[in-house]
Design a protein around this motif. Structure first.
Motif, PDB file in Angstrom:
ATOM      1  N   VAL A 195       0.814  -1.218   0.000  1.00  0.00           N
ATOM      2  CA  VAL A 195       0.000   0.000   0.000  1.00  0.00           C
ATOM      3  C   VAL A 195       0.847   1.267   0.000  1.00  0.00           C
ATOM      4  O   VAL A 195       0.338   2.355  -0.289  1.00  0.00           O
ATOM      5  CB  VAL A 195      -0.979   0.031   1.193  1.00  0.00           C
ATOM      6  N   SER A 196       2.124   1.167   0.352  1.00  0.00           N
ATOM      7  CA  SER A 196       3.025   2.316   0.298  1.00  0.00           C
ATOM      8  C   SER A 196       4.401   1.847  -0.147  1.00  0.00           C
ATOM      9  O   SER A 196       4.777   0.692   0.073  1.00  0.00           O
ATOM     10  CB  SER A 196       3.111   3.014   1.663  1.00  0.00           C
ATOM     11  N   THR A 197       5.146   2.733  -0.776  1.00  0.00           N
ATOM     12  CA  THR A 197       6.456   2.359  -1.289  1.00  0.00           C
ATOM     13  C   THR A 197       7.537   2.591  -0.232  1.00  0.00           C
ATOM     14  O   THR A 197       7.395   3.444   0.638  1.00  0.00           O
ATOM     15  CB  THR A 197       6.811   3.185  -2.534  1.00  0.00           C
ATOM     16  N   PRO A 198       8.626   1.845  -0.307  1.00  0.00           N
ATOM     17  CA  PRO A 198       9.761   2.126   0.573  1.00  0.00           C
ATOM     18  C   PRO A 198      10.483   3.397   0.129  1.00  0.00           C
ATOM     19  O   PRO A 198      10.197   3.943  -0.937  1.00  0.00           O
ATOM     20  CB  PRO A 198      10.651   0.893   0.371  1.00  0.00           C
ATOM     21  N   GLN A 199      11.393   3.865   0.953  1.00  0.00           N
ATOM     22  CA  GLN A 199      12.209   5.018   0.583  1.00  0.00           C
ATOM     23  C   GLN A 199      13.094   4.671  -0.609  1.00  0.00           C
ATOM     24  O   GLN A 199      13.666   3.577  -0.677  1.00  0.00           O
ATOM     25  CB  GLN A 199      13.080   5.454   1.758  1.00  0.00           C
ATOM     26  N   LEU A 200      13.189   5.603  -1.551  1.00  0.00           N
ATOM     27  CA  LEU A 200      14.012   5.406  -2.752  1.00  0.00           C
ATOM     28  C   LEU A 200      14.914   6.638  -2.909  1.00  0.00           C
ATOM     29  O   LEU A 200      14.664   7.501  -3.739  1.00  0.00           O
ATOM     30  CB  LEU A 200      13.117   5.219  -3.983  1.00  0.00           C
ATOM     31  N   PRO A 201      15.969   6.738  -2.091  1.00  0.00           N
ATOM     32  CA  PRO A 201      16.737   7.986  -1.980  1.00  0.00           C
ATOM     33  C   PRO A 201      17.784   8.224  -3.065  1.00  0.00           C
ATOM     34  O   PRO A 201      18.420   9.285  -3.090  1.00  0.00           O
ATOM     35  CB  PRO A 201      17.418   7.834  -0.619  1.00  0.00           C
ATOM     36  N   ALA A 202      17.990   7.283  -3.968  1.00  0.00           N
ATOM     37  CA  ALA A 202      19.061   7.418  -4.962  1.00  0.00           C
ATOM     38  C   ALA A 202      18.905   8.684  -5.800  1.00  0.00           C
ATOM     39  O   ALA A 202      17.796   9.029  -6.221  1.00  0.00           O
ATOM     40  CB  ALA A 202      19.101   6.197  -5.871  1.00  0.00           C
ATOM     41  N   SER A 203      20.011   9.368  -6.048  1.00  0.00           N
ATOM     42  CA  SER A 203      19.993  10.562  -6.894  1.00  0.00           C
ATOM     43  C   SER A 203      20.449  10.268  -8.320  1.00  0.00           C
ATOM     44  O   SER A 203      20.203  11.056  -9.228  1.00  0.00           O
ATOM     45  CB  SER A 203      20.874  11.662  -6.284  1.00  0.00           C
ATOM     46  N   THR A 204      21.121   9.138  -8.505  1.00  0.00           N
ATOM     47  CA  THR A 204      21.565   8.706  -9.834  1.00  0.00           C
ATOM     48  C   THR A 204      21.042   7.303 -10.094  1.00  0.00           C
ATOM     49  O   THR A 204      21.250   6.395  -9.284  1.00  0.00           O
ATOM     50  CB  THR A 204      23.107   8.710  -9.926  1.00  0.00           C
ATOM     51  N   VAL A 235      -1.307   3.245  -2.510  1.00  0.00           N
ATOM     52  CA  VAL A 235      -1.915   4.570  -2.371  1.00  0.00           C
ATOM     53  C   VAL A 235      -0.904   5.662  -2.045  1.00  0.00           C
ATOM     54  O   VAL A 235      -1.193   6.851  -2.222  1.00  0.00           O
ATOM     55  CB  VAL A 235      -3.031   4.576  -1.296  1.00  0.00           C
ATOM     56  N   SER A 236       0.277   5.289  -1.561  1.00  0.00           N
ATOM     57  CA  SER A 236       1.259   6.277  -1.123  1.00  0.00           C
ATOM     58  C   SER A 236       2.613   6.012  -1.770  1.00  0.00           C
ATOM     59  O   SER A 236       3.123   4.888  -1.726  1.00  0.00           O
ATOM     60  CB  SER A 236       1.394   6.232   0.407  1.00  0.00           C
ATOM     61  N   VAL A 237       3.195   7.058  -2.345  1.00  0.00           N
ATOM     62  CA  VAL A 237       4.481   6.941  -3.036  1.00  0.00           C
ATOM     63  C   VAL A 237       5.498   7.860  -2.379  1.00  0.00           C
ATOM     64  O   VAL A 237       5.225   9.039  -2.139  1.00  0.00           O
ATOM     65  CB  VAL A 237       4.344   7.305  -4.535  1.00  0.00           C
ATOM     66  N   THR A 238       6.672   7.336  -2.076  1.00  0.00           N
ATOM     67  CA  THR A 238       7.747   8.121  -1.490  1.00  0.00           C
ATOM     68  C   THR A 238       8.291   9.141  -2.489  1.00  0.00           C
ATOM     69  O   THR A 238       7.951   9.106  -3.678  1.00  0.00           O
ATOM     70  CB  THR A 238       8.882   7.182  -1.051  1.00  0.00           C
ATOM     71  N   GLU A 239       9.136  10.046  -1.997  1.00  0.00           N
ATOM     72  CA  GLU A 239       9.786  11.007  -2.884  1.00  0.00           C
ATOM     73  C   GLU A 239      10.676  10.281  -3.885  1.00  0.00           C
ATOM     74  O   GLU A 239      11.245   9.217  -3.584  1.00  0.00           O
ATOM     75  CB  GLU A 239      10.623  12.003  -2.074  1.00  0.00           C
ATOM     76  N   LEU A 240      10.798  10.870  -5.074  1.00  0.00           N
ATOM     77  CA  LEU A 240      11.662  10.321  -6.133  1.00  0.00           C
ATOM     78  C   LEU A 240      12.679  11.413  -6.497  1.00  0.00           C
ATOM     79  O   LEU A 240      12.492  12.148  -7.460  1.00  0.00           O
ATOM     80  CB  LEU A 240      10.817   9.924  -7.350  1.00  0.00           C
ATOM     81  N   GLN A 255       7.200   2.019 -16.770  1.00  0.00           N
ATOM     82  CA  GLN A 255       6.062   1.261 -16.246  1.00  0.00           C
ATOM     83  C   GLN A 255       6.167   1.002 -14.740  1.00  0.00           C
ATOM     84  O   GLN A 255       5.606   0.038 -14.212  1.00  0.00           O
ATOM     85  CB  GLN A 255       5.906  -0.065 -17.012  1.00  0.00           C
ATOM     86  N   MET A 256       6.822   1.875 -14.048  1.00  0.00           N
ATOM     87  CA  MET A 256       7.065   1.685 -12.610  1.00  0.00           C
ATOM     88  C   MET A 256       5.767   1.544 -11.809  1.00  0.00           C
ATOM     89  O   MET A 256       5.675   0.718 -10.902  1.00  0.00           O
ATOM     90  CB  MET A 256       7.883   2.856 -12.070  1.00  0.00           C
ATOM     91  N   PHE A 257       4.756   2.375 -12.153  1.00  0.00           N
ATOM     92  CA  PHE A 257       3.482   2.347 -11.427  1.00  0.00           C
ATOM     93  C   PHE A 257       2.317   1.938 -12.336  1.00  0.00           C
ATOM     94  O   PHE A 257       1.163   2.267 -12.059  1.00  0.00           O
ATOM     95  CB  PHE A 257       3.205   3.724 -10.810  1.00  0.00           C
ATOM     96  N   PHE A 258       2.613   1.253 -13.392  1.00  0.00           N
ATOM     97  CA  PHE A 258       1.592   0.811 -14.351  1.00  0.00           C
ATOM     98  C   PHE A 258       0.441   0.114 -13.610  1.00  0.00           C
ATOM     99  O   PHE A 258       0.641  -0.814 -12.826  1.00  0.00           O
ATOM    100  CB  PHE A 258       2.228  -0.153 -15.354  1.00  0.00           C
TER     101      PHE A 258
END
Length: 214
Positions: free
Chosen positions: A8-17, A34-39, A51-54
């Motif tokens: 229902v929610s994504t984990p943290q995805l902190p990569a900048s590259t 329903v909830s997406v972390t910062e990208l 297609q990450m959230f297809f």
């Protein structure tokens, strides 16, 4: 990685590259998401968000996308068939490589306002089908690009039945199929944009405002 799960929610995805294909299909058909972390990534790889959230039908709002240069296929189908999506992130890129936003928001039925776009240099088919069949879209974004490539806006708003306002199209040099079927079946479009081009190419305006059987 999480494709088809009940997350229902994504984990943290902190990569900048991001490397090529690193997040491709990561949450594909996660119907309960329903909830997406910062990208926060600013350096993107080819197909990195493809297609990450297809098919994430319960997504309503998604985070900003800060990258200013888009490699090929990076946002390909990223939010395709997110039928509950209401708020879409701005596309801050000033240059877009070929197929970079292909089908990015296709079939997002709840999207009313398209995100702002800043690109002035477009690659081949970069915005092809980008908002196709967003049936409740009412206003298109500004499209400031003056350097086009083959098929760059092809079918971009095809099937947007409630689109009322078309953006200005300032480019004066056309490329092959660059506006082909761009507003096909936009049956509520009240007025057409000015077309200032002085140099045309094969099929550049082909079926641009065509109404066809579905």
């Amino acid at each position: 990685m999480f494709s088809g799960t009940g997350i229902v929610s994504t984990p943290q995805l902190p990569a900048s590259t991001l490397c090529d294909r690193c997040y491709e299909g990561m949450f594909y058909n996660c119907y309960d998401l329903v909830s997406v972390t910062e990208l926060p990534a600013v350096n993107l790889g080819k197909y990195c968000y493809a297609q990450m959230f297809f098919g994430c039908k319960k997504l309503v709002k998604v985070p900003t996308l800060p990258a200013t240069s888009l490699p090929r296929h990076c946002y390909y189908g990223m939010f395709m068939r997110c039928s509950g999506l209401v708020n879409a992130p701005a596309i801050r890129a000033t240059s877009m490589d070929y197929w970079s936003c292909y089908e990015m928001f296709e079939d997002c039925e709840s999207l009313v306002y398209a995100p702002s776009m800043s690109a002035t240099v477009l690659g081949e088919s970069c915005c092809c089908l980008m908002f196709a069949n967003c049936v409740n879209l009412r206003k298109a974004p500004s499209l400031p690009a003056t350097t086009l490539e083959d098929g760059c806006y092809r079918q971009m708003f095809s099937g947007c039945k409630n689109l009322e306002y078309a953006p200005s199209l300032p480019a004066t040099i056309m490329e092959y199929e660059c506006y082909e079927y761009m507003f096909r079946n936009c049956t509520n479009l009240a007025s057409a944009p000015s077309l200032p081009a002085t140099t045309l190419a094969a099929n550049c305006y082909s079926g641009m405002f065509m109404r066809s059987e579905e």
